[in-house]
Write an enzyme that holds these catalytic residues in place. Structure first.
Site, PDB file in Angstrom:
ATOM      1  N   CYS A 200       3.677  -0.579  -1.167  1.00 32.00           N
ATOM      2  CA  CYS A 200       3.893  -0.419  -2.603  1.00 32.00           C
ATOM      3  C   CYS A 200       2.683  -0.904  -3.405  1.00 32.00           C
ATOM      4  O   CYS A 200       2.541  -0.548  -4.575  1.00 32.00           O
ATOM      5  CB  CYS A 200       5.176  -1.107  -3.043  1.00 32.00           C
ATOM      6  SG  CYS A 200       5.294  -2.845  -2.613  1.00 32.00           S
ATOM      7  N   HIS A 201       1.786  -1.682  -2.769  1.00 33.97           N
ATOM      8  CA  HIS A 201       0.570  -2.113  -3.468  1.00 33.97           C
ATOM      9  C   HIS A 201      -0.353  -0.934  -3.775  1.00 33.97           C
ATOM     10  O   HIS A 201      -1.235  -1.052  -4.617  1.00 33.97           O
ATOM     11  CB  HIS A 201      -0.174  -3.180  -2.654  1.00 33.97           C
ATOM     12  CG  HIS A 201      -0.643  -2.715  -1.317  1.00 33.97           C
ATOM     13  ND1 HIS A 201       0.177  -2.706  -0.214  1.00 33.97           N
ATOM     14  CD2 HIS A 201      -1.839  -2.227  -0.912  1.00 33.97           C
ATOM     15  CE1 HIS A 201      -0.503  -2.244   0.830  1.00 33.97           C
ATOM     16  NE2 HIS A 201      -1.725  -1.942   0.435  1.00 33.97           N
TER      17      HIS A 201
ATOM     18  N   GLU B  41      -8.596  -2.495   1.570  1.00 29.20           N
ATOM     19  CA  GLU B  41      -8.574  -1.082   1.929  1.00 29.20           C
ATOM     20  C   GLU B  41      -9.739  -0.293   1.329  1.00 29.20           C
ATOM     21  O   GLU B  41      -9.838   0.917   1.527  1.00 29.20           O
ATOM     22  CB  GLU B  41      -7.239  -0.460   1.500  1.00 29.20           C
ATOM     23  CG  GLU B  41      -6.056  -1.067   2.235  1.00 29.20           C
ATOM     24  CD  GLU B  41      -4.744  -0.405   1.901  1.00 29.20           C
ATOM     25  OE1 GLU B  41      -4.746   0.724   1.365  1.00 29.20           O
ATOM     26  OE2 GLU B  41      -3.696  -0.998   2.197  1.00 29.20           O
TER      27      GLU B  41
ATOM     28  N   ASN C 209      11.344  -3.231  -2.810  1.00 24.06           N
ATOM     29  CA  ASN C 209      10.821  -2.992  -1.469  1.00 24.06           C
ATOM     30  C   ASN C 209      10.831  -4.308  -0.682  1.00 24.06           C
ATOM     31  O   ASN C 209      10.090  -5.227  -1.013  1.00 24.06           O
ATOM     32  CB  ASN C 209       9.390  -2.439  -1.568  1.00 24.06           C
ATOM     33  CG  ASN C 209       8.700  -2.303  -0.239  1.00 24.06           C
ATOM     34  OD1 ASN C 209       9.300  -2.435   0.814  1.00 24.06           O
ATOM     35  ND2 ASN C 209       7.407  -2.042  -0.291  1.00 24.06           N
TER      36      ASN C 209
ATOM     37  N   TYR D 174       3.324   6.134 -10.032  1.00 25.63           N
ATOM     38  CA  TYR D 174       4.787   6.228  -9.948  1.00 25.63           C
ATOM     39  C   TYR D 174       5.237   7.667 -10.175  1.00 25.63           C
ATOM     40  O   TYR D 174       6.118   8.166  -9.490  1.00 25.63           O
ATOM     41  CB  TYR D 174       5.441   5.291 -10.966  1.00 25.63           C
ATOM     42  CG  TYR D 174       5.151   3.843 -10.702  1.00 25.63           C
ATOM     43  CD1 TYR D 174       5.850   3.142  -9.725  1.00 25.63           C
ATOM     44  CD2 TYR D 174       4.165   3.166 -11.421  1.00 25.63           C
ATOM     45  CE1 TYR D 174       5.568   1.801  -9.471  1.00 25.63           C
ATOM     46  CE2 TYR D 174       3.891   1.829 -11.176  1.00 25.63           C
ATOM     47  CZ  TYR D 174       4.590   1.156 -10.204  1.00 25.63           C
ATOM     48  OH  TYR D 174       4.308  -0.164  -9.950  1.00 25.63           O
TER      49      TYR D 174
END
Length: 152
Positions: A119-120, A146, A111, A88
């Site tokens: 945002c993950h 990912e 979001n 953040y």
């Protein structure tokens, strides 16, 4: 309002659109009986490719509703590369507001296009998983798709 529901490895997802762009992705089957459309079908296909590990970037048009600050944060989130993470505080610094980590967290919380606006990929200052609209297990699964290895 158009809507489309798809099953995913993190549970059902419902997509919404006004016709020109995807406006929301919500966790769960939240259909209200509206019709589908070709745009949402394409968005669902792109998500399916993402979940299969075959897509790293989305091409469907997005139109999230939010404040100017929220949209600034969401734009910064879209710059976090596939397979990478940021904190953040790092996002706050990137948007020129180094003291606004909590405000960035609030923008993440609001979001409306999770996954499309990743945002993950945002972690706490110590690298820990923090809140996610779909739950921490969903966040963990998205990061695993990912190839992100969490240290904590």
């Amino acid at each position: 309002m158009y809507e489309w529901m798809l099953q995913s490895p993190i549970g059902p997802l419902t997509l919404f659109s006004g016709g020109e762009a995807v406006t929301e992705l919500r966790f769960g089957d939240l259909r209200q009986g509206g019709p589908g459309c070709a745009l949402l079908e394409r968005a669902a296909e792109e998500l399916g490719e993402y979940f299969a590990g075959a897509r790293r970037m989305f091409t469907v048009p997005l139109a999230p509703a939010g404040t100017p600050f929220q949209r600034l944060v969401w734009d910064a989130l879209r710059e976090i590369p596939y397979g990478a993470t940021a904190t953040y505080g790092e996002i706050a610094a990137r948007i020129g507001r180094p003291g606004a980590a909590r405000a960035v967290g609030s923008a993440n919380h609001h979001n409306p296009l999770s996954i499309f606006v990743p945002c993950h990929r945002v972690l706490g200052a110590n690298g820990a998983l923090t809140g996610y609209a779909g739950g921490l297990e969903a966040k963990r699964k998205l990061l695993a798709i990912e190839g992100v290895r969490l240290s904590l």
